[in-house]
Design an enzyme around this catalytic site. Sequence first.
Site, mmCIF file in Angstrom:
data_model
loop_
_atom_site.group_PDB
_atom_site.id
_atom_site.type_symbol
_atom_site.label_atom_id
_atom_site.label_comp_id
_atom_site.label_asym_id
_atom_site.label_seq_id
_atom_site.Cartn_x
_atom_site.Cartn_y
_atom_site.Cartn_z
ATOM 1 N N LYS A 13 -86.381 7.743 7.312
ATOM 2 C CA LYS A 13 -85.031 6.706 7.760
ATOM 3 C C LYS A 13 -84.330 7.718 8.784
ATOM 4 O O LYS A 13 -83.839 7.485 10.299
ATOM 5 C CB LYS A 13 -84.460 6.329 6.351
ATOM 6 C CG LYS A 13 -85.021 5.765 5.585
ATOM 7 C CD LYS A 13 -84.166 4.554 5.295
ATOM 8 C CE LYS A 13 -83.030 5.598 4.089
ATOM 9 N NZ LYS A 13 -83.948 6.207 2.938
ATOM 10 N N ARG A 88 -78.231 -0.259 -0.240
ATOM 11 C CA ARG A 88 -79.246 0.308 -1.547
ATOM 12 C C ARG A 88 -78.616 -0.651 -3.314
ATOM 13 O O ARG A 88 -79.205 -0.199 -3.777
ATOM 14 C CB ARG A 88 -78.338 1.273 -1.926
ATOM 15 C CG ARG A 88 -79.611 2.509 -1.034
ATOM 16 C CD ARG A 88 -78.679 4.011 -1.588
ATOM 17 N NE ARG A 88 -79.974 5.226 -1.247
ATOM 18 C CZ ARG A 88 -79.367 6.122 -0.363
ATOM 19 N NH1 ARG A 88 -78.772 6.381 0.343
ATOM 20 N NH2 ARG A 88 -80.259 7.295 -0.969
ATOM 21 N N ARG A 127 -88.970 20.127 2.191
ATOM 22 C CA ARG A 127 -87.620 19.643 3.126
ATOM 23 C C ARG A 127 -86.706 20.623 2.877
ATOM 24 O O ARG A 127 -86.077 21.235 1.754
ATOM 25 C CB ARG A 127 -86.770 18.320 2.835
ATOM 26 C CG ARG A 127 -85.926 17.585 3.548
ATOM 27 C CD ARG A 127 -85.416 16.318 3.777
ATOM 28 N NE ARG A 127 -84.783 15.787 2.771
ATOM 29 C CZ ARG A 127 -84.133 15.027 2.588
ATOM 30 N NH1 ARG A 127 -84.641 13.716 3.880
ATOM 31 N NH2 ARG A 127 -83.351 14.326 1.497
ATOM 32 N N ARG A 160 -81.784 21.092 -0.629
ATOM 33 C CA ARG A 160 -80.115 20.281 -1.406
ATOM 34 C C ARG A 160 -81.160 20.220 -2.748
ATOM 35 O O ARG A 160 -81.568 19.760 -3.538
ATOM 36 C CB ARG A 160 -80.754 18.880 -0.617
ATOM 37 C CG ARG A 160 -79.676 18.786 0.805
ATOM 38 C CD ARG A 160 -79.781 17.622 1.258
ATOM 39 N NE ARG A 160 -80.240 16.076 0.617
ATOM 40 C CZ ARG A 160 -80.330 14.547 1.295
ATOM 41 N NH1 ARG A 160 -80.082 15.060 2.325
ATOM 42 N NH2 ARG A 160 -80.152 13.888 0.215
ATOM 43 N N ARG A 171 -84.540 9.575 -8.250
ATOM 44 C CA ARG A 171 -84.114 8.808 -7.390
ATOM 45 C C ARG A 171 -85.079 7.642 -7.192
ATOM 46 O O ARG A 171 -84.690 6.851 -6.161
ATOM 47 C CB ARG A 171 -83.837 9.598 -5.659
ATOM 48 C CG ARG A 171 -82.235 10.784 -6.200
ATOM 49 C CD ARG A 171 -82.565 12.067 -5.042
ATOM 50 N NE ARG A 171 -82.454 11.189 -4.163
ATOM 51 C CZ ARG A 171 -82.335 11.969 -2.458
ATOM 52 N NH1 ARG A 171 -83.039 13.104 -2.520
ATOM 53 N NH2 ARG A 171 -82.249 11.440 -1.602
HETATM 54 P P1 AMP Z 1 -79.169 9.990 1.456
HETATM 55 O O1 AMP Z 1 -79.094 10.956 2.217
HETATM 56 O O2 AMP Z 1 -79.209 8.522 2.384
HETATM 57 O O3 AMP Z 1 -81.158 9.840 0.743
HETATM 58 O O4 AMP Z 1 -77.752 9.468 0.551
HETATM 59 C C1 AMP Z 1 -77.871 11.295 -0.345
HETATM 60 C C2 AMP Z 1 -77.296 10.288 -1.761
HETATM 61 O O5 AMP Z 1 -75.943 9.791 -1.265
HETATM 62 C C3 AMP Z 1 -77.407 9.464 -2.496
HETATM 63 O O6 AMP Z 1 -78.429 9.862 -3.095
HETATM 64 C C4 AMP Z 1 -76.328 8.475 -3.564
HETATM 65 O O7 AMP Z 1 -75.893 9.894 -4.477
HETATM 66 C C5 AMP Z 1 -75.052 8.646 -2.597
HETATM 67 N N1 AMP Z 1 -75.780 7.393 -1.293
HETATM 68 C C6 AMP Z 1 -76.057 7.240 -0.311
HETATM 69 N N2 AMP Z 1 -75.801 6.026 0.049
HETATM 70 C C7 AMP Z 1 -75.334 5.606 -0.536
HETATM 71 C C8 AMP Z 1 -75.703 3.816 -1.111
HETATM 72 N N3 AMP Z 1 -75.532 2.805 0.350
HETATM 73 N N4 AMP Z 1 -74.951 3.545 -2.119
HETATM 74 C C9 AMP Z 1 -74.639 4.786 -3.865
HETATM 75 N N5 AMP Z 1 -75.103 5.620 -3.322
HETATM 76 C C10 AMP Z 1 -75.328 6.267 -2.173
#
Ligand code: AMP
Length: 214
Positions: A13, A88, A127, A160, A171
């Site tokens: 994404k 989400r 990654r 990460r 996740r």
């Molecule tokens: P991402 O980089 O999009 O994978 O986001 C990393 C982490 O941020 C996720 O695993 C969640 O802990 C948190 N996060 C990001 N966006 C959201 C969301 N819309 N709702 C809840 N947690 C989020």
Amino acid sequence: MYLILFGSPGVGKGTQAKILSNILKIPHISTGDILRDSVKNQTELGLQAKKLMDAGELVPDDLMISLIKETLSKPECVNGCILDGFPRTIAQAVELNRLFSELKISNVVLLHLTANNDEIVRRLTNRRACKQCGNIFNLNDIKEPNVCPVCNATDSLILRKDDKEDVIRHRLEIFDKLTSPVFDYYREHAKTIQINGLLPIEEVNNLILASLKN
Ligand code: AMP
């Protein structure tokens, strides 16, 4: 246009959002990036989010909804934006829908990048993120070991915490349980497009642009 990039963690994404943001000239809003900045800057939100993010849990809906409301009301989002990582949960999707109605926004498209979980685990464990410039790479695409191909910083490439295999699997479970129902919700509330996220980056991008033209 308001484009929601939807799909499991690691499906690409962020990569597609960056390319599309340049082509469509609308900002890329990644809630994950905003949260990581907040953690780095030790803001109130960052302090609340850090432990949850490291464990691969979702940050509570009320915090995320306030964050997105504040972001979407900024002047740079008046002509559209690309949402990456939001919504989400169904609760987030309902609030976003309400916000779009309030702001009289109707040109919303949800783009679902699909992938199977085994490929996602393979991708995410390979990654690396550059702690200097923030760019993300696949280990297989890095020519000089531990040198960032964008900013040339040495020893700056890190895995990460939430890209460790056990956290990735957690996740993915959360995605299947809480996030995937959001797609069905959007089928009734916006235009939706599905594209195989495992194709090469350029091919995915061409398919996205062709579907958006239609
Ligand atoms: P991402 O980089 O999009 O994978 O986001 C990393 C982490 O941020 C996720 O695993 C969640 O802990 C948190 N996060 C990001 N966006 C959201 C969301 N819309 N709702 C809840 N947690 C989020």
